[in-house]
Write an enzyme that holds these catalytic residues in place. Sequence first.
Site, short mmCIF file in Angstrom:
data_model
loop_
_atom_site.label_atom_id
_atom_site.label_comp_id
_atom_site.label_asym_id
_atom_site.label_seq_id
_atom_site.Cartn_x
_atom_site.Cartn_y
_atom_site.Cartn_z
N GLU A 242 0.79 -1.24 0.00
CA GLU A 242 0.00 0.00 0.00
C GLU A 242 0.82 1.28 0.00
O GLU A 242 0.64 2.13 0.88
CB GLU A 242 -0.93 0.01 1.22
CG GLU A 242 -1.91 -1.13 1.25
CD GLU A 242 -2.91 -1.03 2.40
OE1 GLU A 242 -2.79 -0.12 3.24
OE2 GLU A 242 -3.82 -1.88 2.45
N HIS B 224 -10.75 -5.28 -1.39
CA HIS B 224 -11.57 -5.48 -0.20
C HIS B 224 -12.97 -4.90 -0.44
O HIS B 224 -13.13 -3.71 -0.64
CB HIS B 224 -10.96 -4.75 1.00
CG HIS B 224 -9.77 -5.45 1.57
ND1 HIS B 224 -9.87 -6.67 2.21
CD2 HIS B 224 -8.46 -5.12 1.59
CE1 HIS B 224 -8.67 -7.05 2.61
NE2 HIS B 224 -7.79 -6.14 2.24
N GLU C 220 -6.32 -9.91 -1.62
CA GLU C 220 -6.98 -9.81 -0.30
C GLU C 220 -8.49 -9.67 -0.48
O GLU C 220 -9.12 -8.77 0.07
CB GLU C 220 -6.43 -8.61 0.49
CG GLU C 220 -4.94 -8.66 0.70
CD GLU C 220 -4.41 -7.58 1.64
OE1 GLU C 220 -5.20 -6.96 2.37
OE2 GLU C 220 -3.19 -7.37 1.63
N ASP D 3 -12.35 -9.91 -0.13
CA ASP D 3 -13.46 -10.24 0.75
C ASP D 3 -14.68 -9.44 0.30
O ASP D 3 -14.55 -8.41 -0.36
CB ASP D 3 -13.15 -10.06 2.25
CG ASP D 3 -12.43 -8.78 2.60
OD1 ASP D 3 -12.58 -7.78 1.86
OD2 ASP D 3 -11.71 -8.75 3.61
C1 XIL Z 1 -5.16 -6.59 8.53
C2 XIL Z 1 -5.29 -7.86 9.36
O1 XIL Z 1 -6.23 -8.69 8.75
C3 XIL Z 1 -5.72 -7.52 10.76
O2 XIL Z 1 -5.71 -8.69 11.58
C4 XIL Z 1 -4.77 -6.46 11.35
O3 XIL Z 1 -5.24 -6.08 12.62
C5 XIL Z 1 -4.68 -5.25 10.44
O4 XIL Z 1 -4.29 -5.67 9.15
N1 XIL Z 1 -4.60 -4.46 3.92
C6 XIL Z 1 -3.50 -5.25 4.17
C7 XIL Z 1 -3.52 -6.23 5.28
O5 XIL Z 1 -2.53 -5.22 3.39
O6 XIL Z 1 -2.26 -6.41 5.87
C8 XIL Z 1 -4.55 -5.86 6.33
O7 XIL Z 1 -4.62 -6.92 7.27
C9 XIL Z 1 -5.88 -5.55 5.70
C10 XIL Z 1 -5.77 -4.40 4.74
#
Ligand code: XIL
Length: 354
Positions: free
Chosen positions: A149, A230, A265, A267
């Site tokens: 990011e 996400h 990632e 969801d």
């Molecule tokens: C999140 C984890 O799922 C949580 O358990 C933690 O508290 C915070 O981070 N983008 C990312 C991930 O690249 O590393 C993040 O993961 C979610 C958003």
Amino acid sequence: MRRWAAWCGAALAALVVAVPAAQAAREPEVFLGAAMSSDMRPDQRRDAVRNFSAITTENAFKWGEMSPRRGVTDFSVTDRMVAWATRNGLRIRAHNLFWHRLQLPDWVTGVVRRSAAPRRTLRRLMVSRARKVAGRYRGRIAIWDVVNEPLALTGPGWDAGDVFHDTLGESYIDLAFRSAHAADPRARLFLNELVWNPALGDPKAGALLALVERLKRRHVPIDGVGIQVHGMIGLAPPWFPESTATLTRYLRALGRLGVDVEVTELDVALPLLGPVADPLAAQAKAYAKVARACARVRRCTGLTVWGLRDPDSWLDTDPTTRGRAPNRPLLLDGKGRRKSAYRAVVEALGERRR
Ligand code: XIL
């Protein structure tokens, strides 16, 4: 009919979870992955092996998790996870080496800001972490998320207060990849970014394309780009891919720059679907929309969902989304059973072989 459909789903799942070697030789395999938490409960371990061919370490490799204090690096959790995944034939995406936004230990920022030579101090800290951490697992990690990011949450810019970018400008990304490559020359090195609307014409998506183009022009050893996707704020543009076609076009544009791509990632929060007759079916459709794009893009090598069972999802605890809990955004329900979305993803990824 129902049972037959369930059987077909299971057969397809088996195919995708372990694509036979001959198939893989013809077409690159699409790995189906899930983020795995550091505690690795027995049910989580079972879920991962039964349903997925890859894992991403959800938190274990983050700088703040391994080195909450200066001078300390705890490898106990990552050692355990890497050994277990390797034993079970699961591809490992190690997440992540450098991330300014979250889980960066305060001491890093403190040391850099107090230093008389902040640029040199940060460079040393970065090189040392890459050497220590990526070096320790040399040859065992398939993919590293080297920089996570880098861009601002929304829009085309950078975050103010980003210690890496404030101190070294964009060159911190070059340094991150070069150090990771030196530490583990065979790992595929990815830049991972949260792109809400991965479509040509979207400002943030465009900024990412431009960044990757500059990195390639500077011969930075980057092998791939991960797009997070996400579905936590909305399930239509500008917060979620509009269609398979727009996402496919965007992933191909990245691929043309000479990098592989993955959806890293994924969801899809159920409450965001609104009042629909069959929310699980609607969720499956949203998942399939994304998975199908990956299947259609030759350079897309994996799709990973951000967690195993619904109740484990970070969306139920994250301040922006916990108010809507249970979000039920994943592919397995609270008992580890495959949801419609699991079957939809497997079927969509199966298009790769047709
Ligand atoms: C999140 C984890 O799922 C949580 O358990 C933690 O508290 C915070 O981070 N983008 C990312 C991930 O690249 O590393 C993040 O993961 C979610 C958003």
